[in-house]
Motif scaffolding. Structure first.
Motif, PDB file in Angstrom:
ATOM      1  N   PRO A  33     -51.433  -2.412  -5.347  1.00  0.00           N
ATOM      2  CA  PRO A  33     -52.673  -1.947  -4.721  1.00  0.00           C
ATOM      3  C   PRO A  33     -53.356  -0.802  -5.483  1.00  0.00           C
ATOM      4  N   ALA A  34     -52.597   0.129  -6.035  1.00  0.00           N
ATOM      5  CA  ALA A  34     -53.206   1.229  -6.791  1.00  0.00           C
ATOM      6  C   ALA A  34     -53.928   0.711  -8.031  1.00  0.00           C
ATOM      7  N   ASP A  35     -53.331  -0.274  -8.706  1.00  0.00           N
ATOM      8  CA  ASP A  35     -53.977  -0.863  -9.880  1.00  0.00           C
ATOM      9  C   ASP A  35     -55.231  -1.638  -9.480  1.00  0.00           C
ATOM     10  N   THR A  36     -55.172  -2.305  -8.344  1.00  0.00           N
ATOM     11  CA  THR A  36     -56.346  -3.015  -7.827  1.00  0.00           C
ATOM     12  C   THR A  36     -57.471  -2.023  -7.570  1.00  0.00           C
ATOM     13  N   ALA A  37     -57.140  -0.880  -6.970  1.00  0.00           N
ATOM     14  CA  ALA A  37     -58.160   0.136  -6.668  1.00  0.00           C
ATOM     15  C   ALA A  37     -58.862   0.598  -7.940  1.00  0.00           C
ATOM     16  N   LEU A  38     -58.103   0.855  -8.987  1.00  0.00           N
ATOM     17  CA  LEU A  38     -58.710   1.293 -10.249  1.00  0.00           C
ATOM     18  C   LEU A  38     -59.579   0.193 -10.858  1.00  0.00           C
ATOM     19  N   ARG A  39     -59.063  -1.025 -10.887  1.00  0.00           N
ATOM     20  CA  ARG A  39     -59.805  -2.138 -11.485  1.00  0.00           C
ATOM     21  C   ARG A  39     -61.086  -2.419 -10.703  1.00  0.00           C
ATOM     22  N   GLY A  41     -62.640  -0.513  -8.586  1.00  0.00           N
ATOM     23  CA  GLY A  41     -63.543   0.632  -8.671  1.00  0.00           C
ATOM     24  C   GLY A  41     -64.399   0.568  -9.923  1.00  0.00           C
ATOM     25  N   PHE A  42     -63.774   0.271 -11.055  1.00  0.00           N
ATOM     26  CA  PHE A  42     -64.536   0.147 -12.303  1.00  0.00           C
ATOM     27  C   PHE A  42     -65.474  -1.055 -12.258  1.00  0.00           C
ATOM     28  N   GLU A  43     -64.964  -2.205 -11.840  1.00  0.00           N
ATOM     29  CA  GLU A  43     -65.788  -3.414 -11.846  1.00  0.00           C
ATOM     30  C   GLU A  43     -67.029  -3.275 -10.967  1.00  0.00           C
ATOM     31  N   GLU A  44     -66.889  -2.598  -9.828  1.00  0.00           N
ATOM     32  CA  GLU A  44     -67.994  -2.521  -8.876  1.00  0.00           C
ATOM     33  C   GLU A  44     -68.906  -1.315  -9.077  1.00  0.00           C
ATOM     34  N   THR A  45     -68.451  -0.306  -9.852  1.00  0.00           N
ATOM     35  CA  THR A  45     -69.281   0.887 -10.031  1.00  0.00           C
ATOM     36  C   THR A  45     -69.596   1.213 -11.486  1.00  0.00           C
ATOM     37  N   GLY A  46     -68.758   0.759 -12.425  1.00  0.00           N
ATOM     38  CA  GLY A  46     -68.926   1.129 -13.830  1.00  0.00           C
ATOM     39  C   GLY A  46     -68.222   2.422 -14.189  1.00  0.00           C
ATOM     40  N   VAL A  47     -67.457   2.997 -13.268  1.00  0.00           N
ATOM     41  CA  VAL A  47     -66.785   4.282 -13.488  1.00  0.00           C
ATOM     42  C   VAL A  47     -65.271   4.076 -13.562  1.00  0.00           C
ATOM     43  N   HIS A  48     -64.674   4.597 -14.636  1.00  0.00           N
ATOM     44  CA  HIS A  48     -63.214   4.630 -14.752  1.00  0.00           C
ATOM     45  C   HIS A  48     -62.721   5.883 -14.040  1.00  0.00           C
ATOM     46  N   ALA A  49     -61.588   5.779 -13.365  1.00  0.00           N
ATOM     47  CA  ALA A  49     -61.099   6.910 -12.577  1.00  0.00           C
ATOM     48  C   ALA A  49     -59.591   7.064 -12.712  1.00  0.00           C
ATOM     49  N   ARG A  50     -59.116   8.179 -12.186  1.00  0.00           N
ATOM     50  CA  ARG A  50     -57.682   8.478 -12.107  1.00  0.00           C
ATOM     51  C   ARG A  50     -57.368   8.677 -10.630  1.00  0.00           C
ATOM     52  N   LEU A  51     -56.375   7.934 -10.134  1.00  0.00           N
ATOM     53  CA  LEU A  51     -55.984   8.085  -8.734  1.00  0.00           C
ATOM     54  C   LEU A  51     -55.206   9.376  -8.545  1.00  0.00           C
ATOM     55  N   THR A  52     -55.469  10.042  -7.423  1.00  0.00           N
ATOM     56  CA  THR A  52     -54.721  11.257  -7.114  1.00  0.00           C
ATOM     57  C   THR A  52     -53.789  11.074  -5.920  1.00  0.00           C
ATOM     58  N   SER A  53     -54.202  10.262  -4.943  1.00  0.00           N
ATOM     59  CA  SER A  53     -53.336  10.027  -3.782  1.00  0.00           C
ATOM     60  C   SER A  53     -53.876   8.870  -2.961  1.00  0.00           C
ATOM     61  N   LYS A  54     -53.011   8.334  -2.125  1.00  0.00           N
ATOM     62  CA  LYS A  54     -53.439   7.294  -1.196  1.00  0.00           C
ATOM     63  C   LYS A  54     -54.016   7.963   0.043  1.00  0.00           C
ATOM     64  N   LEU A  55     -55.176   7.481   0.492  1.00  0.00           N
ATOM     65  CA  LEU A  55     -55.792   8.015   1.701  1.00  0.00           C
ATOM     66  C   LEU A  55     -55.260   7.332   2.948  1.00  0.00           C
ATOM     67  N   GLY A  56     -55.054   6.022   2.868  1.00  0.00           N
ATOM     68  CA  GLY A  56     -54.567   5.296   4.030  1.00  0.00           C
ATOM     69  C   GLY A  56     -54.952   3.837   3.966  1.00  0.00           C
ATOM     70  N   ASP A  57     -54.620   3.131   5.028  1.00  0.00           N
ATOM     71  CA  ASP A  57     -54.908   1.707   5.139  1.00  0.00           C
ATOM     72  C   ASP A  57     -55.839   1.459   6.320  1.00  0.00           C
ATOM     73  N   VAL A  58     -56.693   0.474   6.173  1.00  0.00           N
ATOM     74  CA  VAL A  58     -57.545   0.004   7.261  1.00  0.00           C
ATOM     75  C   VAL A  58     -57.131  -1.433   7.529  1.00  0.00           C
ATOM     76  N   ARG A  59     -56.850  -1.726   8.798  1.00  0.00           N
ATOM     77  CA  ARG A  59     -56.447  -3.073   9.203  1.00  0.00           C
ATOM     78  C   ARG A  59     -57.514  -3.648  10.120  1.00  0.00           C
ATOM     79  N   TYR A  60     -57.861  -4.905   9.863  1.00  0.00           N
ATOM     80  CA  TYR A  60     -58.825  -5.556  10.743  1.00  0.00           C
ATOM     81  C   TYR A  60     -58.652  -7.068  10.689  1.00  0.00           C
ATOM     82  N   VAL A  61     -59.288  -7.729  11.645  1.00  0.00           N
ATOM     83  CA  VAL A  61     -59.225  -9.184  11.755  1.00  0.00           C
ATOM     84  C   VAL A  61     -60.657  -9.704  11.715  1.00  0.00           C
ATOM     85  N   TYR A  62     -60.862 -10.794  10.990  1.00  0.00           N
ATOM     86  CA  TYR A  62     -62.160 -11.448  10.976  1.00  0.00           C
ATOM     87  C   TYR A  62     -61.942 -12.954  10.959  1.00  0.00           C
ATOM     88  N   THR A  63     -63.013 -13.690  11.192  1.00  0.00           N
ATOM     89  CA  THR A  63     -62.929 -15.145  11.197  1.00  0.00           C
ATOM     90  C   THR A  63     -63.611 -15.685   9.952  1.00  0.00           C
TER      91      THR A  63
END
Length: 132
Positions: A33-39, A41-63
């Motif tokens: 998941p951390a690698d996904t966040a970096l990838r 983040g870059f693909e959708e914004t154009g910005v390369h970043a360095r992760l500092t910490s996990k903020l949390g998880d969001v859980r939801y259900v959709y159809t």
């Protein structure tokens, strides 16, 4: 931009003006998941970043296509290293209509989705005592 915390937000393709979301996406096979966040983040914004910490998880259900889907999205705090907001890799205009910096203090008001608004508030709280 000095003196305030900012975050990279995206307007997903097909969404109306003013619909802001945090960059996110699916894990590639074998990707943490951390690698996904970096990838993503870059693909959708154009910005390369360095992760500092996990903020949390969001859980939801959709159809989707008549089936209920349970989803968990992990969010991370990151610091921009290089790149230019909105300078997307080729092909990403299919997913992202716009990317820009928004003030972190405005995140809980500007983000379209409840879980993401909560993550922005959590990030602001975590960074409140962190010097710029």
């Amino acid at each position: 931009m000095r003196g305030r915390w900012w975050f990279a937000a995206v307007r997903p393709q097909g969404k109306r003006e003013g619909t802001w979301a945090l960059p996110k996406g699916l894990d590639d096979p074998g990707e943490a998941p951390a690698d996904t966040a970096l990838r993503e983040g870059f693909e959708e914004t154009g910005v390369h970043a360095r992760l500092t910490s996990k903020l949390g998880d969001v859980r939801y259900v959709y159809t989707w296509d008549g089936e209920r889907v349970f989803k968990v999205v992990s969010f991370f705090l990151a610091h921009a290293l290089r790149g230019r907001i909105g300078a997307l890799p080729p092909g990403m205009e299919i997913e992202v209509a716009d990317a820009r910096w928004l003030r972190l203090a405005d995140g809980p008001r500007l983000l379209a989705y409840k879980g993401e608004r909560e993550m922005a508030a959590k990030a602001a709280e975590r960074l409140a005592s962190d010097p710029l």
